[in-house]
Design an enzyme around this catalytic site. Structure first.
Site, PDB file in Angstrom:
ATOM      1  N   TYR A  48      51.665  44.084  24.472  1.00 54.85           N
ATOM      2  CA  TYR A  48      51.592  42.654  24.125  1.00 54.85           C
ATOM      3  C   TYR A  48      52.446  41.867  25.115  1.00 54.85           C
ATOM      4  O   TYR A  48      53.561  42.292  25.432  1.00 54.85           O
ATOM      5  CB  TYR A  48      52.102  42.403  22.701  1.00 54.85           C
ATOM      6  CG  TYR A  48      50.986  41.912  21.800  1.00 54.85           C
ATOM      7  CD1 TYR A  48      50.363  40.692  22.059  1.00 54.85           C
ATOM      8  CD2 TYR A  48      50.531  42.675  20.731  1.00 54.85           C
ATOM      9  CE1 TYR A  48      49.317  40.246  21.277  1.00 54.85           C
ATOM     10  CE2 TYR A  48      49.485  42.233  19.946  1.00 54.85           C
ATOM     11  CZ  TYR A  48      48.874  41.021  20.222  1.00 54.85           C
ATOM     12  OH  TYR A  48      47.836  40.578  19.461  1.00 54.85           O
TER      13      TYR A  48
ATOM     14  N   GLU B 142      52.499  37.975  25.261  1.00 54.40           N
ATOM     15  CA  GLU B 142      52.278  36.520  25.124  1.00 54.40           C
ATOM     16  C   GLU B 142      53.323  35.758  25.925  1.00 54.40           C
ATOM     17  O   GLU B 142      54.474  36.179  26.021  1.00 54.40           O
ATOM     18  CB  GLU B 142      52.354  36.125  23.647  1.00 54.40           C
ATOM     19  CG  GLU B 142      51.116  36.570  22.895  1.00 54.40           C
ATOM     20  CD  GLU B 142      51.190  36.266  21.418  1.00 54.40           C
ATOM     21  OE1 GLU B 142      52.096  35.525  20.992  1.00 54.40           O
ATOM     22  OE2 GLU B 142      50.331  36.782  20.683  1.00 54.40           O
TER      23      GLU B 142
ATOM     24  N   ASP C 252      33.778  24.024  37.284  1.00 52.78           N
ATOM     25  CA  ASP C 252      33.570  25.373  36.758  1.00 52.78           C
ATOM     26  C   ASP C 252      32.783  26.140  37.822  1.00 52.78           C
ATOM     27  O   ASP C 252      31.573  25.981  37.953  1.00 52.78           O
ATOM     28  CB  ASP C 252      32.795  25.283  35.434  1.00 52.78           C
ATOM     29  CG  ASP C 252      32.497  26.652  34.838  1.00 52.78           C
ATOM     30  OD1 ASP C 252      32.719  27.664  35.526  1.00 52.78           O
ATOM     31  OD2 ASP C 252      32.034  26.700  33.681  1.00 52.78           O
TER      32      ASP C 252
ATOM     33  N   THR D  38      34.789  32.544  36.143  1.00 50.95           N
ATOM     34  CA  THR D  38      34.784  33.919  35.645  1.00 50.95           C
ATOM     35  C   THR D  38      35.158  34.781  36.839  1.00 50.95           C
ATOM     36  O   THR D  38      35.068  34.348  37.985  1.00 50.95           O
ATOM     37  CB  THR D  38      33.393  34.348  35.134  1.00 50.95           C
ATOM     38  OG1 THR D  38      32.446  34.128  36.177  1.00 50.95           O
ATOM     39  CG2 THR D  38      32.973  33.570  33.909  1.00 50.95           C
TER      40      THR D  38
ATOM     41  N   LYS E 279      31.278  37.594  38.187  1.00 54.00           N
ATOM     42  CA  LYS E 279      29.946  37.290  38.729  1.00 54.00           C
ATOM     43  C   LYS E 279      29.976  37.523  40.251  1.00 54.00           C
ATOM     44  O   LYS E 279      30.252  38.639  40.660  1.00 54.00           O
ATOM     45  CB  LYS E 279      29.552  35.866  38.346  1.00 54.00           C
ATOM     46  CG  LYS E 279      29.477  35.641  36.820  1.00 54.00           C
ATOM     47  CD  LYS E 279      28.971  34.256  36.531  1.00 54.00           C
ATOM     48  CE  LYS E 279      28.671  33.881  35.131  1.00 54.00           C
ATOM     49  NZ  LYS E 279      29.522  34.112  34.029  1.00 54.00           N
TER      50      LYS E 279
ATOM     51  N   ARG F  43      35.294  41.828  34.019  1.00 49.13           N
ATOM     52  CA  ARG F  43      34.855  40.762  33.120  1.00 49.13           C
ATOM     53  C   ARG F  43      36.076  39.956  32.688  1.00 49.13           C
ATOM     54  O   ARG F  43      36.994  40.508  32.067  1.00 49.13           O
ATOM     55  CB  ARG F  43      34.172  41.412  31.922  1.00 49.13           C
ATOM     56  CG  ARG F  43      33.473  40.504  30.963  1.00 49.13           C
ATOM     57  CD  ARG F  43      32.461  41.289  30.153  1.00 49.13           C
ATOM     58  NE  ARG F  43      31.393  41.752  31.026  1.00 49.13           N
ATOM     59  CZ  ARG F  43      30.411  40.972  31.490  1.00 49.13           C
ATOM     60  NH1 ARG F  43      30.318  39.717  31.127  1.00 49.13           N
ATOM     61  NH2 ARG F  43      29.503  41.453  32.308  1.00 49.13           N
TER      62      ARG F  43
END
Ligand code: PLP
Length: 486
Positions: A72, A74, A249, A278, A281, A287
């Site tokens: 974790y 954060e 984007d 992203t 692509k 991903r």
């Protein structure tokens, strides 16, 4: 005397890694090992023209399957809400450094889990900068927790009362750019700009007119099905004129920006205040998502977790760092150029055979085929192509008479085939295969006898013959030749 058996060629590191990983998984849940093995075999065989997909390198894929996943973390580098994050800090800083260097960005935030998440981070960063921060200043407090109930209610109303202008869905925009089924459409009052009805090209004067009238807080540029470049210098001028923040984007074309195919006015990074993408692509990474921004937005973007994101995925950030390091190598520029060269070869091959293309061609990685020219819907064309081993996806064309489900188009993209080394000659063969299937497929009636937008019939033997030719082409360009699937 019998000859000694020839020594087996040494297995590549990738092959060994693949077999060992599958062996370990098989010991616990063999059906998952089988599904993974079947997926790589399917990918090796299929002729993939999905514009949003690619094949990440074995190094990128391997960087994702490890113990970083168990942590974790954060917060941001050096400011975590959990102890023991030194290795995650290393990973996140390296991924961000590669991203900044690759794109020439002032700031990079590599935590978003996907493109949708990257866009949410961007929207809320702009809202925090332009709506929340001034409200805190007016109330002379530093934190939302210090606002009175009345001021907090007023701020929540103001956050929900903002406007966004983005490209329409049928012109190639994305659902996350303010459309109702997505959270962005529920957050913002949205208006969209389209393309010129004659040329299919983005009409900057129309964008300017819409912006002047609507006066959005955020002007969004970027697309998932527009086959041309966008001039981001002009988009920024429009945004500045109406006091909007320009957000680009670049999920689809990030690889073309990274590979310096899109430079100057067509590179969003120097022009937009905030850029999302992203990583899986055309950029050919794992991903995931990412946000780049100028210095003024950095502190807001870094609040992505916990503002709209859960704990970061350290293993995916590790894979982003590997993929971004790959994209900084000179070979990636050659790859990116070949993506667009291949799209142009595909477009020319289709046009020469009489096909209709939205905008008449391409200057990115997308070719948008208008299948009404073959008398088919996008749904029929997509299915007929799949029967013949060609994987595509149906897509609306501007002012599509068949709506978003059946559509009149098929979107074709070249990043994946380019990764496999297919070149101009191969793309011409792909054009021939697509044209053969579509010109020998016709709509069929539904059981009721009424015309159907889904049913179709392809002449006998065509799908089989084309599938064989597609398999032959793919066999000439094996995916991961270094991996022996056994
Ligand atoms: N933005 C654009 C332009 C896209 O094309 C996509 C995905 O297709 C996304 C955002 C969403 O990406 P993800 O599926 O990773 O959430």
């Amino acid at each position: 005397m019998t000859a000694a058996p020839a020594p087996r060629p040494a297995e590549s590191a990738e092959s060994l890694a693949y077999r060992s990983a599958l062996g370990v998984i098989r010991g616990i849940e063999p059906r998952i090992a089988d599904a993974i093995g079947a997926e790589i075999a399917d990918q090796r065989e299929s002729l993939k023209l999905i514009a949003s997909e690619n094949y990440a390198s074995p190094a990128t894929l391997l960087a994702m399957g490890n113990w970083l996943s168990d942590k974790y973390a954060e917060g941001t580098v050096g400011h975590r809400f959990y102890a023991g994050c030194r290795n995650v800090d290393t990973v996140e800083s390296l991924a961000a450094e590669h991203a900044r260097e690759l794109f020439g960005a002032a700031h990079a935030y590599v935590q978003p889990h996907s493109g949708i998440d990257a866009n949410l981070v961007a929207f809320w960063s702009v809202l925090a900068q332009r709506v929340e921060a001034p409200a805190l200043d007016r109330a002379a407090v530093r934190n939302v927790n210090d606002l009175t109930e009345e001021d907090w209610a007023a701020l929540r109303r103001a956050l929900g009362d903002q406007r966004m202008l983005g490209m329409s869905l049928d012109a190639g925009g994305h659902l996350t750019h303010g459309f109702r089924p997505n959270i962005s459409g529920k957050m913002f009052e949205q208006r969209s700009y389209g393309t010129d009805p004659e040329t299919g090209l983005l009409d900057y004067d129309a964008v300017r007119a819409a912006a002047r009238e609507f006066r959005p807080l955020i002007l969004v540029a970027g697309y998932s099905a527009y086959p041309r470049r966008v001039n981001f210098r002009i988009m920024r001028e429009i945004a500045d004129e109406v006091g909007a923040t320009l957000m680009v984007d670049m999920a689809h074309f990030a690889g073309l920006v990274a590979g310096k195919v899109f430079t100057g006015d067509f590179d969003p990074v120097p022009h937009a205040q905030i850029v999302t993408t992203t990583t899986h692509k055309s950029l050919r990474g794992p991903r995931g998502g990412m946000v780049l921004c100028d210095d003024s937005l950095a502190e807001y973007v870094d609040r992505g977790c916990p503002m709209v994101l859960g704990g970061p995925l350290p293993h995916v950030m590790a894979a982003k760092a590997v993929a971004l390091a790959e994209a900084r190598q000179p070979a990636f520029q050659d790859y990116a150029q070949r993506i667009t060269d291949n799209a142009q070869s595909l477009a020319e091959g289709l046009l020469r055979r009489g096909a209709r293309l939205v905008t008449g061609g391409t200057d990115n990685h997308i070719v948008l085929l208008d299948v009404a020219g073959y008398g088919l819907t996008g749904r029929q064309a997509e299915s007929a192509l799949l029967d013949a081993g060609i994987v595509t996806n149906r897509n609306s064309v501007p002012r599509d008479p068949n709506g978003a489900w059946y559509t009149s188009g098929v979107r074709l993209g070249t990043p994946a085939l380019t990764t496999r080394g297919v070149g101009a000659e191969g793309m011409d063969e792909v054009a021939e295969l697509i044209h053969t299937v579509l010109s020998r497929t016709a709509p069929a009636a539904a059981a009721s006898g009424k015309p159907s937008k889904a049913k179709y019939v392809t002449e006998d033997g065509v799908a089989r013959e084309v599938a064989q030719r597609a398999a032959d082409l793919m066999a000439k360009h094996p995916l991961y030749p270094e991996i022996d699937l056994g």
